[in-house]
Structures are given as structure tokens and as C-alpha cells.
Design a protein around this motif. Structure first.
Motif, PDB file in Angstrom:
ATOM      1  N   PRO A 191      -9.851 -32.553 -15.547  1.00  0.00           N
ATOM      2  CA  PRO A 191     -10.489 -33.651 -14.793  1.00  0.00           C
ATOM      3  C   PRO A 191     -10.630 -33.359 -13.299  1.00  0.00           C
ATOM      4  O   PRO A 191     -11.561 -33.849 -12.666  1.00  0.00           O
ATOM      5  CB  PRO A 191      -9.582 -34.851 -15.052  1.00  0.00           C
ATOM      6  CG  PRO A 191      -8.301 -34.295 -15.538  1.00  0.00           C
ATOM      7  CD  PRO A 191      -8.607 -32.976 -16.172  1.00  0.00           C
ATOM      8  N   ASN A 192      -9.741 -32.556 -12.735  1.00  0.00           N
ATOM      9  CA  ASN A 192      -9.885 -32.182 -11.328  1.00  0.00           C
ATOM     10  C   ASN A 192     -11.135 -31.330 -11.116  1.00  0.00           C
ATOM     11  O   ASN A 192     -11.816 -31.460 -10.103  1.00  0.00           O
ATOM     12  CB  ASN A 192      -8.651 -31.420 -10.842  1.00  0.00           C
ATOM     13  CG  ASN A 192      -7.437 -32.296 -10.759  1.00  0.00           C
ATOM     14  OD1 ASN A 192      -7.458 -33.367 -10.161  1.00  0.00           O
ATOM     15  ND2 ASN A 192      -6.356 -31.855 -11.381  1.00  0.00           N
ATOM     16  N   MET A 193     -11.440 -30.483 -12.085  1.00  0.00           N
ATOM     17  CA  MET A 193     -12.659 -29.674 -12.003  1.00  0.00           C
ATOM     18  C   MET A 193     -13.893 -30.553 -12.185  1.00  0.00           C
ATOM     19  O   MET A 193     -14.872 -30.407 -11.444  1.00  0.00           O
ATOM     20  CB  MET A 193     -12.631 -28.543 -13.038  1.00  0.00           C
ATOM     21  CG  MET A 193     -11.634 -27.454 -12.701  1.00  0.00           C
ATOM     22  SD  MET A 193     -11.479 -26.156 -13.976  1.00  0.00           S
ATOM     23  CE  MET A 193     -13.137 -25.458 -14.012  1.00  0.00           C
ATOM     24  N   VAL A 194     -13.856 -31.458 -13.132  1.00  0.00           N
ATOM     25  CA  VAL A 194     -14.983 -32.371 -13.362  1.00  0.00           C
ATOM     26  C   VAL A 194     -15.281 -33.154 -12.085  1.00  0.00           C
ATOM     27  O   VAL A 194     -16.436 -33.263 -11.651  1.00  0.00           O
ATOM     28  CB  VAL A 194     -14.689 -33.326 -14.542  1.00  0.00           C
ATOM     29  CG1 VAL A 194     -15.750 -34.413 -14.652  1.00  0.00           C
ATOM     30  CG2 VAL A 194     -14.581 -32.542 -15.849  1.00  0.00           C
ATOM     31  N   TYR A 195     -14.248 -33.676 -11.462  1.00  0.00           N
ATOM     32  CA  TYR A 195     -14.376 -34.461 -10.233  1.00  0.00           C
ATOM     33  C   TYR A 195     -14.949 -33.613  -9.093  1.00  0.00           C
ATOM     34  O   TYR A 195     -15.882 -34.031  -8.398  1.00  0.00           O
ATOM     35  CB  TYR A 195     -13.000 -35.009  -9.873  1.00  0.00           C
ATOM     36  CG  TYR A 195     -12.962 -35.961  -8.715  1.00  0.00           C
ATOM     37  CD1 TYR A 195     -13.506 -37.237  -8.807  1.00  0.00           C
ATOM     38  CD2 TYR A 195     -12.346 -35.598  -7.519  1.00  0.00           C
ATOM     39  CE1 TYR A 195     -13.451 -38.121  -7.744  1.00  0.00           C
ATOM     40  CE2 TYR A 195     -12.294 -36.481  -6.451  1.00  0.00           C
ATOM     41  CZ  TYR A 195     -12.846 -37.742  -6.566  1.00  0.00           C
ATOM     42  OH  TYR A 195     -12.778 -38.610  -5.516  1.00  0.00           O
ATOM     43  N   THR A 196     -14.434 -32.414  -8.928  1.00  0.00           N
ATOM     44  CA  THR A 196     -14.872 -31.532  -7.852  1.00  0.00           C
ATOM     45  C   THR A 196     -16.321 -31.097  -8.047  1.00  0.00           C
ATOM     46  O   THR A 196     -17.111 -31.082  -7.097  1.00  0.00           O
ATOM     47  CB  THR A 196     -13.935 -30.312  -7.749  1.00  0.00           C
ATOM     48  OG1 THR A 196     -12.601 -30.794  -7.534  1.00  0.00           O
ATOM     49  CG2 THR A 196     -14.336 -29.383  -6.620  1.00  0.00           C
ATOM     50  N   ILE A 197     -16.688 -30.762  -9.262  1.00  0.00           N
ATOM     51  CA  ILE A 197     -18.076 -30.376  -9.564  1.00  0.00           C
ATOM     52  C   ILE A 197     -19.017 -31.528  -9.236  1.00  0.00           C
ATOM     53  O   ILE A 197     -20.056 -31.329  -8.592  1.00  0.00           O
ATOM     54  CB  ILE A 197     -18.223 -29.953 -11.038  1.00  0.00           C
ATOM     55  CG1 ILE A 197     -17.480 -28.645 -11.298  1.00  0.00           C
ATOM     56  CG2 ILE A 197     -19.706 -29.821 -11.431  1.00  0.00           C
ATOM     57  CD1 ILE A 197     -17.240 -28.349 -12.773  1.00  0.00           C
ATOM     58  N   ALA A 198     -18.657 -32.725  -9.657  1.00  0.00           N
ATOM     59  CA  ALA A 198     -19.504 -33.891  -9.401  1.00  0.00           C
ATOM     60  C   ALA A 198     -19.698 -34.097  -7.900  1.00  0.00           C
ATOM     61  O   ALA A 198     -20.799 -34.397  -7.435  1.00  0.00           O
ATOM     62  CB  ALA A 198     -18.899 -35.134 -10.048  1.00  0.00           C
ATOM     63  N   ILE A 199     -18.645 -33.921  -7.130  1.00  0.00           N
ATOM     64  CA  ILE A 199     -18.746 -34.123  -5.686  1.00  0.00           C
ATOM     65  C   ILE A 199     -19.561 -33.022  -5.014  1.00  0.00           C
ATOM     66  O   ILE A 199     -20.365 -33.297  -4.132  1.00  0.00           O
ATOM     67  CB  ILE A 199     -17.348 -34.276  -5.064  1.00  0.00           C
ATOM     68  CG1 ILE A 199     -16.790 -35.648  -5.481  1.00  0.00           C
ATOM     69  CG2 ILE A 199     -17.391 -34.123  -3.550  1.00  0.00           C
ATOM     70  CD1 ILE A 199     -15.446 -35.989  -4.944  1.00  0.00           C
TER      71      ILE A 199
END
Length: 135
Positions: A64-72
């Protein structure tokens, strides 16, 4: 990672655990860059993408940290021009000197790849599950 270092990101449908320091960094240092972008690629768009990304990844084995970072990061470089914004956004992620505190080189490369793959006009499908989530 112990729970004291995580923060809950509340989406409309669920709560997702995100590293507190990562979230603080992205919100305070990266999100303000979106003020440079055109109206359609401002904060509101990114929050919609975060919401949609977490919804799509709900039952997937992803970080989820990667998902969040990619989205940002996915549209961060639109202010440099729409033509190559996905490549420039990926470059900004890779050149960020704080993200290595949170992610391995392999993870950062995978996130950059997903950002490049989010462009709808590409002639190939996204190369990873993260690219599929963000596109």
C-alpha cells in the motif's frame, strides 16, 4: 514495521495502513508541487486517483505504501508539459533523495515503471500490477 509507525489512510470504503513518515513527506513536500500544474492535474485529481487506486488494490497482494506513492507521483511533472509528463514524473520519483529511506531500488524502479505505464496512449499494456492499478 510496527503499527506505531503507520497511519491509517481512510478511503470511502476502507482504511489502508500507510507509513506515517512517508505520508507526511509526500503530503508536505510532494503534493505542493501540484500547484504548478494545470487545473485538471491539481490536488483534487490526485486524491481521486489515490481513492481509486486503493479501491482497485483492495484484494491484491500489493504494497500500500507503493500504491500511495505511485498515485501521488503519477502526474507530478505535468507542469513541465503534457507530452512526456509520465516519463518526467517517473524521473522525479527516481531522483527523489528521500524515497530511498522507504523503498528499495527495485521498488522505486517498479514504481517509476508504473508511472510511465499509466499513460492511456501507450501501445503496450502496463508491465506490472502497479501499472494496471494506476492506469
Amino acid at each position: 514495521m510496527d503499527d506505531s509507525r503507520k497511519i491509517v489512510y481512510d478511503t470511502k470504503e476502507e482504511s489502508v495502513m500507510i507509513n506515517k513518515k512517508l505520508k507526511k513527506y509526500l503530503q508536505e513536500e510532494i503534493m505542493p508541487i501540484y500547484k504548478k500544474n494545470d487545473w485538471s492535474h491539481q490536488h483534487w485529481h490526485i486524491y481521486e486517483v489515490i481513492e481509486r487506486s486503493f479501491k482497485l488494490s483492495k484484494n491484491l497482494d500489493v504494497n500500500p505504501n507503493m500504491v500511495y506513492t505511485i498515485a501521488i507521483f503519477h502526474d507530478i511533472a505535468c507542469f513541465q508539459g503534457r507530452e512526456n509528463h509520465e516519463k518526467n514524473s517517473a524521473k522525479m520519483l527516481l531522483e527523489d533523495n528521500i524515497l530511498p529511506n522507504f523503498f528499495t531500488e527495485e521498488e522505486r524502479n517498479k514504481m517509476a515503471e508504473a508511472i510511465i505505464d499509466h499513460r492511456a496512449s501507450l501501445e503496450y499494456p502496463p508491465r506490472s500490477i502497479y501499472g494496471k492499478i494506476i492506469s
